[in-house]
Design a protein around this motif. Structure first.
Motif, PDB file in Angstrom:
ATOM      1  N   ILE A  35      34.142  -3.385  28.285  1.00 25.64           N
ATOM      2  CA  ILE A  35      34.970  -4.026  27.240  1.00 25.64           C
ATOM      3  C   ILE A  35      34.151  -5.072  26.488  1.00 25.64           C
ATOM      4  CG2 ILE A  35      37.013  -5.462  26.816  1.00 25.64           C
ATOM      5  CD1 ILE A  35      38.246  -4.130  29.347  1.00 25.64           C
ATOM      6  N   HIS A  36      33.379  -5.864  27.225  1.00 23.79           N
ATOM      7  CA  HIS A  36      32.531  -6.913  26.640  1.00 23.79           C
ATOM      8  C   HIS A  36      31.549  -6.312  25.633  1.00 23.79           C
ATOM      9  CE1 HIS A  36      29.981 -10.490  26.480  1.00 23.79           C
ATOM     10  NE2 HIS A  36      28.941  -9.772  26.855  1.00 23.79           N
ATOM     11  N   SER A  37      30.881  -5.256  26.037  1.00 20.11           N
ATOM     12  CA  SER A  37      29.889  -4.612  25.161  1.00 20.11           C
ATOM     13  C   SER A  37      30.545  -4.007  23.921  1.00 20.11           C
ATOM     14  CB  SER A  37      29.139  -3.529  25.945  1.00 20.11           C
ATOM     15  OG  SER A  37      28.151  -2.930  25.154  1.00 20.11           O
ATOM     16  N   VAL A  38      31.679  -3.338  24.111  1.00 24.99           N
ATOM     17  CA  VAL A  38      32.399  -2.722  22.987  1.00 24.99           C
ATOM     18  C   VAL A  38      32.870  -3.786  21.996  1.00 24.99           C
ATOM     19  CG1 VAL A  38      34.522  -1.495  22.336  1.00 24.99           C
ATOM     20  CG2 VAL A  38      33.101  -0.630  24.204  1.00 24.99           C
ATOM     21  N   LEU A  39      33.397  -4.894  22.514  1.00 27.76           N
ATOM     22  CA  LEU A  39      33.863  -5.977  21.639  1.00 27.76           C
ATOM     23  C   LEU A  39      32.727  -6.543  20.792  1.00 27.76           C
ATOM     24  CD1 LEU A  39      36.279  -7.974  24.001  1.00 27.76           C
ATOM     25  CD2 LEU A  39      36.923  -6.623  21.998  1.00 27.76           C
ATOM     26  N   LEU A  40      31.590  -6.807  21.427  1.00 29.74           N
ATOM     27  CA  LEU A  40      30.460  -7.401  20.711  1.00 29.74           C
ATOM     28  C   LEU A  40      29.928  -6.475  19.624  1.00 29.74           C
ATOM     29  CD1 LEU A  40      28.396  -9.228  23.501  1.00 29.74           C
ATOM     30  CD2 LEU A  40      30.021 -10.197  21.883  1.00 29.74           C
ATOM     31  N   HIS A  41      29.671  -5.227  19.988  1.00 27.56           N
ATOM     32  CA  HIS A  41      29.093  -4.297  19.012  1.00 27.56           C
ATOM     33  C   HIS A  41      30.079  -3.974  17.889  1.00 27.56           C
ATOM     34  CE1 HIS A  41      25.308  -3.683  20.976  1.00 27.56           C
ATOM     35  NE2 HIS A  41      25.888  -3.368  22.113  1.00 27.56           N
ATOM     36  N   ALA A  99      24.424   1.856  19.327  1.00 25.09           N
ATOM     37  CA  ALA A  99      24.576   1.041  20.536  1.00 25.09           C
ATOM     38  C   ALA A  99      26.002   1.146  21.082  1.00 25.09           C
ATOM     39  CB  ALA A  99      24.239  -0.415  20.219  1.00 25.09           C
ATOM     40  N   LEU A 100      26.976   1.106  20.183  1.00 31.31           N
ATOM     41  CA  LEU A 100      28.380   1.240  20.579  1.00 31.31           C
ATOM     42  C   LEU A 100      28.649   2.627  21.175  1.00 31.31           C
ATOM     43  CD1 LEU A 100      31.286   0.170  20.656  1.00 31.31           C
ATOM     44  CD2 LEU A 100      31.533   0.903  18.271  1.00 31.31           C
ATOM     45  N   SER A 101      28.130   3.659  20.514  1.00 29.48           N
ATOM     46  CA  SER A 101      28.298   5.038  20.999  1.00 29.48           C
ATOM     47  C   SER A 101      27.634   5.227  22.356  1.00 29.48           C
ATOM     48  CB  SER A 101      27.701   6.026  19.993  1.00 29.48           C
ATOM     49  OG  SER A 101      28.294   5.872  18.726  1.00 29.48           O
ATOM     50  N   SER A 102      26.435   4.633  22.525  1.00 29.04           N
ATOM     51  CA  SER A 102      25.709   4.738  23.799  1.00 29.04           C
ATOM     52  C   SER A 102      26.508   4.118  24.929  1.00 29.04           C
ATOM     53  CB  SER A 102      24.347   4.040  23.687  1.00 29.04           C
ATOM     54  OG  SER A 102      23.543   4.623  22.697  1.00 29.04           O
ATOM     55  N   THR A 103      27.132   2.972  24.658  1.00 25.13           N
ATOM     56  CA  THR A 103      27.946   2.297  25.667  1.00 25.13           C
ATOM     57  C   THR A 103      29.122   3.169  26.093  1.00 25.13           C
ATOM     58  OG1 THR A 103      27.377   0.134  24.737  1.00 25.13           O
ATOM     59  CG2 THR A 103      29.315   0.225  26.153  1.00 25.13           C
ATOM     60  N   VAL A 104      29.786   3.778  25.115  1.00 24.23           N
ATOM     61  CA  VAL A 104      30.935   4.648  25.403  1.00 24.23           C
ATOM     62  C   VAL A 104      30.493   5.872  26.214  1.00 24.23           C
ATOM     63  CG1 VAL A 104      32.696   6.133  24.381  1.00 24.23           C
ATOM     64  CG2 VAL A 104      32.224   3.895  23.370  1.00 24.23           C
TER      65      VAL A 104
END
Length: 287
Positions: free
Chosen positions: A226-232, A255-260
């Motif tokens: 959640i933290h990573s998605v919010l930031l990106h 970066a957002l897609s990679s996190t997902v």
């Protein structure tokens, strides 16, 4: 023939450069997984030396951050050859800290009979301790840099928006600052898990209590996602420093897609493993 071979190599190199530059999380994840597999025996035998090395790097990073924050001297360790790059990688979460956490997370969801997974599982405790040093560095610097500003944004948005020339989109800033505040909870949770990873603390807690605490790791993974998605997401809507270039927006989108992709695939693997474990227990009971 030679010309075609050279051109083929150049395309491969260019492609690798593109992946490393744009898909930092995925490329760093693969690189560090290979490094830790190759160093697994060394890490197991000489864990304390690795702890000292990463501890010194973390201390130097924090000293430089304090120097920058209070403007003590004009010397910048980040500009030192080799050491500067190591220090920056230690702070820049995507290059080391985040991939290391993902490796620790993934290993628990993979088949332990696979040779390279077995090697990583054998040093999972050591990797958990090593991960604490970049996480500690990154978190403390983030808190010092962003926590007060994030609170100020939610307490007085009008003043915040008027005083920051790069604050173009309130929605984007709301998402980003929510991510920064969530980072505080993440940091406290990780600190508990990290401290209890050390043998001396583990022994004092006892096996049962230690296992109960370590189950909080699943909450950590969820909050980290959640933290990573919010930031990106926030950085895409309201780019850092003002208007984002096409290259900047593409990098953040990747970066957002990679996190997902990383966390989504972990969830699938974890559920599959849980299902297999339940089936195995059912067969054992029936026999």
């Amino acid at each position: 023939m030679i010309k075609l071979f050279v051109e083929g190599i150049s395309y491969i190199v260019e492609g690798l450069r593109y992946v490393i530059d744009y898909a930092e999380l995925l490329s760093s994840l693969v690189i560090w997984a290979v490094v830790f597999v190759l160093l697994s025996k060394s890490i197991k035998r000489h864990a304390k030396y690795y702890y000292w090395f990463f501890g010194i790097i973390a201390s130097l990073s924090l000293l430089q951050a304090i120097n920058w924050l209070f403007q003590i001297t004009g010397y910048n360790l980040y500009q030192t050859p080799v050491l500067g790059k190591i220090l920056v990688s230690n702070i820049h979460f995507v290059e080391f800290g985040f991939p290391l956490l993902v490796i620790i997370m993934y290993v628990g969801a993979l088949n332990p009979k696979v040779p390279w997974v077995k090697k990583l599982l054998n040093i999972r405790k050591e990797l958990s301790i090593l991960s604490g040093f970049p996480v500690l560095t990154h978190s403390l610097i983030r808190i010092a840099s962003n926590f007060t500003e994030a609170l100020r944004f939610f307490s007085d948005k009008t003043a915040y928006m008027s005083q920051n020339k790069w604050a173009a989109n309130e929605t984007g800033l709301s998402i980003t600052n929510a991510g920064y505040l969530l980072g505080i909870i993440l940091f406290v949770l990780f600190l508990i898990l990290w401290i209890t990873s050390f043998d001396s603390v583990h022994k004092k807690l006892g096996g049962r209590k230690w296992k109960q605490i370590q189950k909080w790791a699943y909450l950590l993974y969820a909050l980290l996602f959640i933290h990573s998605v919010l930031l990106h997401t926030g950085w895409i809507i309201n780019p850092l420093g003002g208007m984002g270039s096409r290259e900047y927006l593409m990098k953040e989108a990747i970066a957002l897609s990679s996190t997902v992709v990383v966390f989504g695939s972990y969830l699938v693997l974890r559920l599959r493993k849980a299902q297999k474990d339940r089936m195995k227990k059912t067969r054992t009971v029936s026999v």
